[in-house]
Scaffold this active site. Structure first.
Site, short mmCIF file in Angstrom:
data_model
loop_
_atom_site.label_atom_id
_atom_site.label_comp_id
_atom_site.label_asym_id
_atom_site.label_seq_id
_atom_site.Cartn_x
_atom_site.Cartn_y
_atom_site.Cartn_z
N ASP A 14 65.13 12.86 134.39
CA ASP A 14 64.50 14.18 134.37
C ASP A 14 64.71 15.05 135.61
OD1 ASP A 14 63.25 15.51 132.40
OD2 ASP A 14 61.22 15.12 133.08
N CYS A 50 69.35 19.37 110.90
CA CYS A 50 68.26 20.34 110.70
C CYS A 50 68.42 21.08 109.37
CB CYS A 50 68.23 21.36 111.84
SG CYS A 50 67.43 20.74 113.34
N CYS A 108 66.07 23.95 107.41
CA CYS A 108 64.67 23.88 107.87
C CYS A 108 64.43 24.84 109.04
CB CYS A 108 64.38 22.44 108.29
SG CYS A 108 62.75 22.21 109.01
N CYS A 147 59.84 24.30 112.79
CA CYS A 147 59.45 24.38 114.21
C CYS A 147 59.35 25.83 114.66
CB CYS A 147 60.44 23.61 115.08
SG CYS A 147 62.16 24.04 114.79
N CYS A 150 55.59 27.88 115.82
CA CYS A 150 55.32 28.11 117.24
C CYS A 150 54.28 29.22 117.41
CB CYS A 150 56.61 28.48 117.97
SG CYS A 150 56.29 28.87 119.70
N CYS A 206 56.76 29.58 126.28
CA CYS A 206 56.37 28.27 125.73
C CYS A 206 55.08 27.79 126.39
CB CYS A 206 57.51 27.29 125.95
SG CYS A 206 57.12 25.61 125.43
N CYS A 253 52.58 21.13 124.91
CA CYS A 253 52.39 21.46 123.49
C CYS A 253 53.35 20.60 122.69
CB CYS A 253 52.70 22.94 123.29
SG CYS A 253 52.85 23.46 121.56
N CYS A 276 55.94 22.06 117.86
CA CYS A 276 57.27 22.14 117.21
C CYS A 276 57.88 20.75 116.97
CB CYS A 276 58.22 23.06 117.97
SG CYS A 276 58.48 22.60 119.68
N CYS A 311 57.90 18.69 112.66
CA CYS A 311 59.29 18.36 112.28
C CYS A 311 59.31 17.24 111.25
CB CYS A 311 60.07 17.93 113.53
SG CYS A 311 61.78 17.48 113.14
#
Ligand code: SF4
Ligand code: SF4
Length: 310
Positions: A96, A150, A153, A156, A160, A176, A203, A206, A210
């Site tokens: 990260d 995806c 679709c 998400c 939001c 966001c 959060c 999204c 899914c």
């Protein structure tokens, strides 16, 4: 999130290429671990006295440490193999924090595809994945990227609450809730507060909506089990948390990144968005809080709940 904009001496974005930070790197090994626990999704809970902390941040142990420990095990095995084969080896591990966009490498390593919600999605595991990478000087045979599943679709994007998506695969991070609740310091712009709902740290919406997460398996890694009280936490508790309790509760937790002031601010905003009149007297007290950001949000929250005594 300034580290994302870090540039080298020549002005190039460090995250753009590995050449500037690790010119010896020839391959990137990407590891993923499932952190999903058998707990409800944020979209399945609606208690107005409680808020939401993002699933990845509940864990008993900070995920950086948990993932790094596993990366080091893989790194050690590589060293054994390289030593036996008398091959010179350089490696570097990142979780990260390095100048590496992990999910792009995860895509090309075949771990999953980058969904319209910008998360890495595995057909088998869903998107509750921590990623870690090992840069290595070894020339390894690349895997095949996973195909995008995806399809048509748009769940998400449609779900939001702050309209943070500029379109499929494109996120305006400044809209966001993860940014607003974790990275944003000081007061939150008034026009963004309502959309934050009862989110206190991050959060998951999204990802919760899914379809690939509908049957996401639970992890077997005990470190990712939640700390007591952090799943759907009580808002009054967080809003009134003392410095000592914050230190104790969030020792070694990603939640510390928002700092106590940020968590209290977010909890107070969430109280405003809850519509719960039971919070009015606490908010009245918090209007006089010594932290001006908390006090400002308490005034807003009280007005938002409204009523004759607001
Ligand atoms: S994490 Fe929440 S606020 Fe951010 S893009 Fe996803 S649904 Fe929107
Ligand atoms: S909700 Fe739909 S569009 Fe969004 S990431 Fe999941 S499958 Fe893709």
């Amino acid at each position: 999130m300034k580290y994302m904009e870090a540039r080298d001496a020549g002005g190039k974005l460090k995250r753009e290429t590995l050449q500037s930070v690790a010119p010896w790197a020839r391959s990137v090994i990407v590891c993923a671990i499932n952190y999903n626990t058998a707990q409800p999704y944020s979209t399945q809970v609606s208690d107005p006295e409680r808020g939401w902390i993002s699933r990845y941040a509940w864990s008993r142990q900070d995920y950086h440490e948990a993932v790094m420990r596993r990366l080091r095990m893989v790194e050690s095995k590589l060293r054994v193999v390289a030593t036996e084969a008398t091959i010179a080896l350089e490696t570097r591990c990142y979780v990260d924090t390095g100048p590496v966009v992990e999910r792009v490498y995860a895509k090309y390593a075949g771990i999953g595809w980058i969904g319209k919600n910008t998360c890495i999605l595995s057909q088998k595991l869903g998107s509750w994945l921590f990623l870690g990478v090992i840069l290595t000087s070894l020339e390894l045979e690349p895997d095949l990227p996973a195909p995008d599943r995806c399809g048509t679709c748009t769940r998400c994007i449609d779900a939001c609450p702050t309209n943070a998506f500029l379109g499929p695969y494109r996120l305006d991070a400044t809209r966001c809730i993860s940014y607003l609740t974790i990275e944003k310091r000081g007061t939150i712009p008034g026009e963004m507060r309502h959309g934050m709902g009862r989110h206190v740290f991050g959060c998951d919406i999204c990802q919760d909506v899914c379809p690939w997460n509908r049957k996401a398996p639970a992890t077997t890694a005990q470190e990712f089990e939640p700390r007591e009280g952090l799943v759907n936490p009580a808002l009054e508790w967080l809003a009134q948390m003392s410095a000592e309790e914050f230190r104790e509760k969030f020792r070694g937790s990603p939640v510390r990144r928002a700092k106590r002031s940020g968590i209290r601010r977010n909890a107070v905003s969430a109280m405003g968005n809850s519509g719960n009149r039971g919070f009015l007297s606490t908010l009245e007290e918090l209007k006089k809080d010594e932290d001006p950001v908390v006090a400002d949000h308490a005034r807003w929250a009280r007005e938002t709940i409204g009523g004759s005594d607001a």
